[in-house]
Design an enzyme around this catalytic site. Structure first.
Site, short mmCIF file in Angstrom:
data_model
loop_
_atom_site.label_atom_id
_atom_site.label_comp_id
_atom_site.label_asym_id
_atom_site.label_seq_id
_atom_site.Cartn_x
_atom_site.Cartn_y
_atom_site.Cartn_z
N HIS A 208 0.83 -1.21 0.00
CA HIS A 208 0.00 0.00 0.00
C HIS A 208 0.86 1.26 0.00
O HIS A 208 1.85 1.36 0.70
CB HIS A 208 -0.99 0.00 1.17
CG HIS A 208 -0.39 0.14 2.54
ND1 HIS A 208 -0.19 1.37 3.13
CD2 HIS A 208 0.04 -0.79 3.43
CE1 HIS A 208 0.33 1.19 4.34
NE2 HIS A 208 0.48 -0.11 4.54
N GLU B 210 -5.16 1.17 2.71
CA GLU B 210 -4.85 0.17 3.71
C GLU B 210 -4.86 0.74 5.12
O GLU B 210 -5.33 0.09 6.07
CB GLU B 210 -3.49 -0.47 3.41
CG GLU B 210 -3.20 -1.74 4.21
CD GLU B 210 -2.62 -1.48 5.60
OE1 GLU B 210 -2.59 -2.43 6.42
OE2 GLU B 210 -2.20 -0.34 5.88
N GLU B 211 -4.36 1.95 5.29
CA GLU B 211 -4.26 2.53 6.64
C GLU B 211 -5.63 2.76 7.27
O GLU B 211 -5.72 2.93 8.48
CB GLU B 211 -3.48 3.84 6.59
CG GLU B 211 -2.00 3.69 6.26
CD GLU B 211 -1.18 2.98 7.33
OE1 GLU B 211 -1.75 2.61 8.38
OE2 GLU B 211 0.03 2.80 7.14
N ASP C 285 4.04 -6.00 3.50
CA ASP C 285 3.86 -4.87 4.41
C ASP C 285 4.92 -4.97 5.50
O ASP C 285 5.58 -6.00 5.65
CB ASP C 285 2.45 -4.88 4.99
CG ASP C 285 1.95 -3.50 5.37
OD1 ASP C 285 2.79 -2.62 5.64
OD2 ASP C 285 0.72 -3.31 5.40
N HIS D 10 4.65 3.67 12.61
CA HIS D 10 3.68 4.76 12.74
C HIS D 10 4.26 5.95 13.51
O HIS D 10 3.51 6.74 14.09
CB HIS D 10 2.38 4.27 13.39
CG HIS D 10 1.53 3.51 12.44
ND1 HIS D 10 0.20 3.22 12.69
CD2 HIS D 10 1.79 2.96 11.22
CE1 HIS D 10 -0.30 2.54 11.67
NE2 HIS D 10 0.65 2.37 10.77
#
Length: 349
Positions: free
Chosen positions: A70, A221-222, A242, A322
């Site tokens: 993604h 995706e997030e 990922d 993140h």
């Protein structure tokens, strides 16, 4: 047997990291990927959600594979224009306000104008606010200081800034002499770069894939639904590429490819997982098996949406996910090697 050039992969990664692409505003980076693949003469199509699907036909077209990564990232939206001319924000994706405090950012208006700013606590100045260090990092206290002479909502709106405008974070890309790659949004642009370089390698070597293989560059995706559609009826295996998450109790590191056994959605397909491990061991690829307790992927989203597929998850190990992310070029290389052998291997079913 040859492998993808890691330096070329990092060059691609630098380019896509530099393109802002918070979930919901990914057209520019998808267009970059589309142009990259078109120049390789690889067939592409966009789905209605704005993701890109590239297809390389294989010897057997009765059974398909899908690999996905993604390109959408964490970000924010303007929630409110405050009385002081600063901006309150609402988060896009699963991260905490403290992870963006002090970061440079960009606000993009609906007309396409772009303004820079800094994400700060309202109570930043220790010379003014006694509780500067203790105040909670939350939506009420965090704001954007715009790099323009604005002190009222009217002055901000005169720039064209409005509620709902997208906010992206400065990635601060750096590749160190020791091989580390430091940047925001390595989740999951590192994997996108790996897949793009893999496709370039397959074309340059004129490799015949055993099965028709689709490469889905997903863009939501997030927020949970990037890769749960446009899966052909012939698809047997779906492999999400990922990041591997690092932390206390985790096996994943920054130097190997992470093979996920289970995440918050449950176990990944056991036979596919064993197949990936066997490929790694047979080809002397360094890997780690791991479980991610607070994680979901495009592959798990595809399973939840009802597709009858074999699903798996691998990727480079990313530290401080993140937030202030980092990986090493050896993790990029090991992930690329495993993917190279995987697309040339037999199906597990």
């Amino acid at each position: 047997m040859s492998y993808a050039n890691t330096e070329e992969t990092i060059s691609i990664l630098r380019k896509i990291l530099a393109i802002p692409s918070p979930s919901g505003n990914t057209n520019e980076v998808i267009s970059f990927v589309e142009k990259f693949l078109t120049e390789l003469e690889i067939e592409t199509t966009r789905n209605r959600k704005g993701g890109l699907i590239a297809t390389i036909k294989g010897i057997d077209s009765s059974k398909h594979r899908i690999l996905t990564a993604h390109v959408d990232t964490l970000g924010a939206m303007v929630k409110e224009i405050k009385a002081n001319g600063r901006l309150k924000i609402d988060l896009i994706g699963g991260f905490k306000f403290n992870s963006i405090e002090g970061e440079y950012c960009q606000i993009e208006t609906a007309s396409g104008k772009k303004y820079t700013g800094t994400i700060l606590m309202h109570q930043t100045s220790v010379h003014v606010y006694k509780d500067a260090g203790k105040a909670e990092r939350n939506q009420e206290n965090i704001e954007i200081r715009i790099d323009e002479k604005v002190h009222t909502p009217e002055e901000v709106r005169a720039l064209g800034i409005e509620v709902g405008d997208f906010v992206s974070f400065d990635p601060r890309i750096e590749v160190t002499p020791s091989g580390y790659i430091k940047s925001r949004h390595l989740d999951d642009k590192a994997s996108v770069a790996i897949l793009l370089q893999l496709m370039k390698q397959l074309k340059s070597e004129n490799m015949a894939l055993p099965y028709t293989t689709h490469f889905l560059i997903s863009n939501n995706e997030e927020i949970g639904y990037g890769g749960n559609s446009n899966i052909t009826p012939e698809t047997v295996e779906y492999l999400a590429v990922d990041m591997g998450a690092m932390g206390d109790g985790q096996s994943t590191d920054e130097y190997t490819v992470s093979i996920c056994a289970k995440d918050a959605s449950g176990p990944y397909h056991y036979e596919l997982r064993k197949h990936l491990v066997q490929l790694a061991e047979a080809n002397k690829i360094k890997y780690k098996l791991d479980i991610y307790p607070y994680y979901g992927s495009d592959a798990s989203a595809a399973i939840r949406s009802g597709h009858d597929i074999v699903h798996g998850l691998i990727g480079p190990g990313i530290d401080s996910s993140h937030a202030f992310e980092r990986t090493h070029q050896s993790s990029i290389e090991n992930t690329a090697k495993l993917l190279y052998h995987y697309v040339l291997s037999d199906l597990v079913l």
